[in-house]
Design a protein around this motif. Structure first.
Motif, short mmCIF file in Angstrom:
data_model
loop_
_atom_site.label_atom_id
_atom_site.label_comp_id
_atom_site.label_asym_id
_atom_site.label_seq_id
_atom_site.Cartn_x
_atom_site.Cartn_y
_atom_site.Cartn_z
N LEU A 1 -5.81 -9.20 38.48
CA LEU A 1 -6.09 -7.70 37.49
C LEU A 1 -6.99 -8.29 35.98
O LEU A 1 -6.83 -6.97 35.51
CB LEU A 1 -4.00 -8.05 36.94
CG LEU A 1 -3.76 -7.37 38.30
CD1 LEU A 1 -2.24 -8.03 37.86
CD2 LEU A 1 -3.51 -6.26 38.49
N GLU A 2 -7.48 -8.66 36.10
CA GLU A 2 -8.45 -9.50 35.11
C GLU A 2 -9.34 -9.82 35.24
O GLU A 2 -10.44 -9.17 34.45
CB GLU A 2 -8.11 -10.71 34.76
CG GLU A 2 -8.31 -11.25 32.64
CD GLU A 2 -7.83 -12.48 32.59
OE1 GLU A 2 -6.91 -12.96 31.58
OE2 GLU A 2 -7.36 -13.38 33.17
N GLY A 3 -10.18 -9.83 36.12
CA GLY A 3 -11.55 -9.92 37.08
C GLY A 3 -12.11 -11.31 37.02
O GLY A 3 -11.09 -11.96 35.73
N GLY A 4 -12.73 -11.86 37.43
CA GLY A 4 -13.33 -13.10 38.12
C GLY A 4 -13.41 -13.34 38.99
O GLY A 4 -13.69 -13.24 40.29
N THR A 5 -13.49 -14.76 39.17
CA THR A 5 -13.62 -15.82 40.57
C THR A 5 -13.17 -16.64 40.96
O THR A 5 -12.48 -16.95 40.11
CB THR A 5 -15.52 -16.18 40.58
OG1 THR A 5 -15.96 -15.18 39.71
CG2 THR A 5 -15.37 -16.76 42.06
#
Lengths: 576, 341
Positions: free
Chosen positions: A47-51
């Motif tokens: 939901l937040e973006g990232g890896t």
């Protein structure tokens, strides 16, 4: 006039509910005030973006890792990630075999490689040691038998070194490097990947002391056990301190005997050897005797916890652990916020539909559903926010789906309850007693069905991996909230409402109109259920059944005497 | 909704009654046929379609906006990895998804760069994931373990709660029915099985039993010790309970389906294939089948299981004898229950 008992009880329940909500808000406010918490829950990467990288630690022998080894592996990964300077990285375990590394944004390739490198405990001889200059040298750990002191290197020879413990490894170049070596530098991060046949400059995990170490002399695999024990002096008297007792296998004992022979009595710092885990020196004791039985013990100012933690590191780090990348997800921030918005939109639509349907079905009683759902939503939101502060819970898309699905299951408790009240009304009870006896039956059903649902959520949470857990978590949480809301809000409100004129007269729009529900009005607020001629049996409480029997008999008599108001007496055969 | 409330009243009093339990042979046959189709169907179609999580591979997702064209994506991938055939799909209303075989980290970076160039978007707005081949298997294994543990636990818990293992058994039979049919729908329609679908699938466990417990609680009330009605056989007591909770069953499934349907709608039409759609789809099918099976499988099976008990047999015989006696005296003298045919 004193309030009747049920009313008092109802108010008390509502006060309790208020207390719970205020407490949750208060705790949250405390979190926000102390800058640790927040008013919004933390979001997972989808939901937040990232890896997000899913690692499966594996022993080189192909076995799967044990629980303790997994913890060890997590500690290693955490150390690597933290050392990389990635802020807000999060490392968790998943199921019993996977490690999840969540990193906001997109990490560079070097960080990824470092995270995935394998690790093993190694024994290396200490060639030189000095307190790390960049750190204040307060020794908080006191793990070593010698205090860290800067030492002059052995004379820098030009001869080619032969044995791992040969001071000839320390060339001038290495010395220069060592002198300028910074434990918090990028270079220090790479120490885990050092070649085992080369000397190594590294630090302890706290950056207190730095070392030049010889090549690997013994591999950690020779350690069969390591335990924390109370320290005993040579005369057998307990010193009150703690020691780490190591047990090695036969081969290890032989190798270690040779090492200890060489080290014992040697000149400082050549009399020390280092246990190196993932490129960091976890302990570098001085050899204080020749140990030939493969059972060395490390002593020196250990606390019980300190000894235990070192013993665990030695024991579980002994076997080489590799990290296989199971999956790697990189979610762009745009997609993340897209998904969050869509999830919330879906929830909103679902909620509106449920509200409309319950208003249609239950008239103004539907408003109680709406209010109950709102209360449940508020409590759930506060709990999730609290959990993400306290437990580091992160709301994922699957978790959002769990919340939306829960709307239906929560609303169902109200349906079960309302239907029970209607059943009681159909049996000819007055509204007040219908509410109280309907509640008794409904509560049983609600508890049983919610219990099964909670069981499902708990089993999923414990056993399943990945997204399933986020989903199971919200589902289980909302199940508990459901019970709380039904007991502390819906029921008390109905008790109070049933005493209002609107409901006690059974207004057409109240949703609880006895006439509409088929109970037959017999004057003076007594309703007779038409079904009673049938000798109805579904009484949950025996007591009620007994009490009802007389009424039933009377009703049956009435029916037999041709009282046409008992309308159910003739038409039962039409369906069959 | 006066009519619907009236409908509820009639069901409650027995004025209107659907003979569900009595026609159990019919439901058994329907269930057997449905299960047969669910088992054979997927194989006839060529097996289940598994998502990338099960086969392993790399996946990219690009938010493109209008004017989506799939060709640049294929070119971008083949420019980096020449001998591969990427699967390119349109997702939602503004995205493109590209799936390839497993790429190395180096290749992944290159493909991202190529895709970013091809669609003129920032590289950081491309979502990429790499899934090892064992990841899906891991999830499946854990899911199966969870399934078995849950069924064992739930069986015991329900047996304790209802004080009879026969209710437990009937509920579990209905649950298995739901799982097989939901899986069958996936297999036959070729919906992709992803970990998210697996979540939905596992949630059906909870929901199906939840629904069954509510109805069984009513059955327990109607058929409890000492409460077996003199005028009713065991089966018709069960049937009455099913009818009495019918309105609840309808209301519940509608209320449960509404949010799921809204997730499904949003998931399928706004976001495109993904977690939300996959969870919701499995749940949507599962809730429908779960409600159906509670009424048409669980309750009749339970009645069936209990009817063979000597005590219940004796009771039923007595009821029948009395009923035929009263019939001889005159049909209007005593109200009788519809008999299972």
């Amino acid at each position: 006039m004193a309030k009747p008992a049920p009313v008092k009880k109802a108010w008390r329940s509502l006060v309790w509910l208020l207390v719970i909500i205020v407490a949750l808000v208060g705790m949250n406010a405390f979190g926000v005030f102390t800058n640790k918490g927040s008013w919004t829950p933390q979001l997972a990467l989808d939901l937040e973006g990232g890896t997000q990288i899913l690692l499966a630690p594996q022993l080189e022998s192909g076995q799967t890792v044990s629980g303790e080894q997994l913890q060890q592996a997590v500690a290693i990964i955490r150390q690597r990630v933290n050392a990389s300077g990635v802020s807000e990285a999060e490392i968790t375990t998943q199921g019993n075999q996977n490690i999840v590394v969540s990193i906001p944004g997109e990490p560079d390739q070097a960080t990824l490689d470092r995270i995935q490198a394998s690790s093993q405990l190694q024994f290396r001889p200490v060639l030189s040691a000095s307190s790390a200059t960049t750190q204040s040298a307060t020794d908080g750990t006191g793990e070593d038998s010698t205090t860290p002191t800067p030492t002059s290197e052995a004379a820098a020879p030009t001869a080619t070194p032969t044995a791992p413990g040969d001071p000839a490894w320390v060339t001038e170049e290495l010395t220069n490097k060592f002198n300028s070596f910074d434990c918090s530098s990028k270079e220090a991060l790479e120490s885990g990947a050092a070649a085992s046949k080369e000397p190594l400059i590294t630090c302890d995990p706290y950056g207190m002391e730095k070392y030049i170490l010889g090549p690997v002399e013994i591999n950690g695999g020779v350690i069969t056990d390591a335990t924390a024990q109370p320290e005993v002096s040579s005369s057998g008297v307990s010193t009150g301190g703690w020691a780490v007792q190591i047990v090695m296998n036969g081969e290890g004992a032989k190798q270690f005997a040779e090492v200890s022979k060489r080290l014992y009595g040697a000149q400082e710092p050549l009399n020390r050897f280092a246990f190196v885990l993932d490129g960091k020196v976890i302990s570098a004791p001085t050899m204080q005797g020749q140990i030939t039985d493969g059972r060395p013990s490390i002593t020196g100012g250990f606390t019980q916890e300190g000894a235990k933690s070192l013993a665990d590191q030695l024991k579980f780090g002994a076997l080489p652990i590799g990290f296989e990348v199971q999956s790697q997800d990189n979610v762009s921030a745009t997609l993340g916020s897209n998904q969050l918005q869509s999830g919330l939109l879906a929830g909103l639509i679902g909620l509106i539909l449920v509200v409309l349907y319950s208003l249609l079905q239950y008239r103004l009683l539907g408003l109680v559903t709406v209010a109950s759902l709102s209360i449940a939503a508020v409590i759930t939101y506060l709990l999730i926010t609290l959990m993400s502060w306290q437990e580091g819970y992160r709301l994922s898309l699957a978790g959002v789906a769990g919340l939306i699905v829960a709307i239906g299951i929560t609303a169902d408790s109200f349906i079960v309850y309302f239907e029970r009240i209607r059943d009681e009304l159909r049996d000819g009870r007055g509204i007040e007693s219908a509410v109280s006896s309907g509640w008794k039956r409904a509560l049983r059903t609600i508890l049983a069905s919610d219990g099964v649902n909670f069981l499902a959520a708990a089993v999923l949470f414990i056993l399943a991996v990945g997204n399933v857990r986020g989903f199971a978590f919200t589902l289980g949480l909302t199940t508990i909230v459901d019970v709380v809301v039904v007991a502390l809000f819906t029921h008390p409100v109905l008790v109070l409402l049933s005493r209002t004129k609107f409901y006690s007269e059974g207004h057409r729009f109240s949703g609880l109109d006895p006439r509409q529900l088929g109970a037959v009005y017999r004057g003076r607020a007594q309703f007779k259920a038409p079904v009673s001629t049938d000798g109805k049996v579904n009484r949950s409480s025996r007591e009620a059944a007994k009490r009802q029997t007389i009424a039933e008999r009377k009703a049956a008599d009435l029916a037999a005497s041709g009282d046409s108001s008992a309308s159910a007496s003739s038409d039962s055969r039409k369906e069959s | 909704m006066g009519t619907f409330a009236q409908f509820g009243n009639d069901l409650y009093t027995g004025k209107r009654s659907y003979n569900i339990v009595g026609k159990r042979k019919l439901w058994y046959i329907i269930a057997a046929v449905m299960i047969a189709i669910s088992v054979i169907g997927p194989f006839a179609r060529g097996g289940f379609t598994f998502g990338i999580e099960f086969s392993g591979g790399s996946q990219f997702q690009i938010i493109v906006g209008d004017g989506r064209d799939q060709a640049p994506a294929v070119d971008a991938v083949t420019s980096v990895v020449p001998n591969t055939v990427p699967r390119v799909m349109l997702v939602g209303n503004d995205s493109i998804r590209v799936q390839t075989e497993q790429l190395t980290d180096q290749q992944t970076g290159d493909v991202r760069a190529a895709l970013a160039k091809a669609y003129d978007v920032k590289e950081s707005s491309i979502t990429s994931s790499f899934i090892g081949a064992s990841w899906g298997q891991d999830i499946t294994r854990q899911a199966i373990i969870a399934l078995i543990v849950f069924i064992l636990f739930a069986t015991v818990v329900m047996a304790l709660y209802f004080r009879t293992w026969k209710m437990s058994l009937a509920a579990i039979i209905a649950l298995l029915h739901d799982l097989v049919i939901t899986a069958g729908v996936y297999g036959i329609t070729g919906f992709e099985i992803t970990p998210a679908a697996m979540i939905g699938f596992l949630t059906i466990l909870g929901y199906s039993l939840y629904d069954t417990v509510v109805v069984f609680d009513k059955i327990r009330e109607n058929t409890g010790r000492g409460e077996l009605n003199e005028a009713r056989t065991f089966s018709s007591s069960v049937n009455l309970a099913v009818n009495q909770t019918l309105v609840r069953s309808i209301n519940t499934s509608v209320v449960a389906l509404l949010p799921v349907a809204s997730i499904l709608f949003i998931g399928a039409f706004v976001l495109g294939a993904g977690t939300l759609r996959d969870i919701a789809l499995a749940l949507f099918i599962g809730i429908l089948v779960g409600t159906y099976s509670t009424i048409f499988i669980a309750a009749p099976t339970y009645a069936h299981l209990r009817e063979v008990e000597p005590l219940v047999k004796k009771h039923d015989a007595k009821v029948r004898a009395r009923m035929s006696a009263s019939r001889e005296q005159g049909p209007e003298s005593r109200r009788t229950e519809p008999q299972p045919s």
